[in-house]
Design an enzyme around this catalytic site. Sequence first.
Site, short mmCIF file in Angstrom:
data_model
loop_
_atom_site.label_atom_id
_atom_site.label_comp_id
_atom_site.label_asym_id
_atom_site.label_seq_id
_atom_site.Cartn_x
_atom_site.Cartn_y
_atom_site.Cartn_z
N ALA A 184 35.12 32.98 46.21
CA ALA A 184 35.23 31.89 47.18
C ALA A 184 34.34 30.70 46.85
CB ALA A 184 34.90 32.40 48.58
N GLY B 32 37.91 26.66 43.69
CA GLY B 32 39.34 26.85 43.50
C GLY B 32 40.06 27.47 44.67
N ILE B 33 40.97 28.37 44.37
CA ILE B 33 41.82 29.00 45.37
C ILE B 33 40.99 29.78 46.38
CG2 ILE B 33 43.59 30.77 45.70
CD1 ILE B 33 44.74 29.86 42.96
N TYR C 121 44.64 40.21 29.84
CA TYR C 121 44.70 39.59 31.17
C TYR C 121 45.90 40.11 31.95
CZ TYR C 121 44.99 36.04 34.82
OH TYR C 121 45.06 35.40 36.03
#
Length: 313
Positions: free
Chosen positions: A22, A25-26, A175
Amino acid sequence: MPTDYDITIEDMSGKRAVVTGASDGIGLGIASRLAAAGADVVMPVRNPRKGEAAVAKIREQHPHAKLTLEELDLSSLASVAALGGKLCAEGAPIHLLVNNAGVMTPPDRQTTAEGFELQFGTNHLGHFALTAHLLPLLRAGRARVTSQTSVAARSGAINWNDLNWERGYDGMAAYRQSKIALGLFGLELSRRSAASGWGITSNISHPGVAPTNLLAARPEVGRAKDTVGVRLIRWFSARGLIVGTVDSAQLPALMAAASPDAKDSAFYGPQWPGHVGGPPGEQKLWKPLRDNDAASRLWTVSEELTDVTFASG
């Protein structure tokens, strides 16, 4: 294509939410929206200075936001256990857990504190262990857990013969594995909660493609400058073409985590063609996420690797 879409988040006063990643970004957007709706938001961050800046940014817009910074390095199982122990000692039920943080495609293979490949260890094993440590609080809050996978999980597979990519490291393949693994975990958590009566609902989401910091210059993971990919994504995003924005990319996870209509074990993502941008909604599971046997196997392996168990929840 129109880009002025949004979702409404109902009053969340009295609810506690934990959002990983947090500090920018998102994840920052998700934390801000939940705080604006009245939730008490716990923000576990690796970098305290970035965390403090994120808190200040949220409070600029929402002066009465209830925010708590905590230290968490998902690449260290000791750090994960420490946060879990601290929150459990405080005893406050958790109503929402958003497993959002992640690291993407270091150019060279790196490892976590325990020697796991960095992406698998951070994106999947760190969140797996965190959820396990928080299980008593999640049960107490009859929580919804939302785990953030990726468009990369459309293809690829779990590399069962070499989970930690010690042979022939491929950053993107590793990834993909890490995000397939986290998606499989989120779905398996739903099934196990239902079978064991934990009272937890669990679903998964993905942000599509947006100009976040995942592909930007990240000296700490060996990326000295922005990738060509992120420069192209920024160009398209600024023009409202094909991909999303940082603001739109947070909406699928917000819908999955906070909407009263969001379903247990469902998958949420952007709705434009290719699911890389657009307004959020439910979508079909990609093929790698439909393998229930792999999800069960991965759960067992993850318990062994992290030395945590959900049985005591």
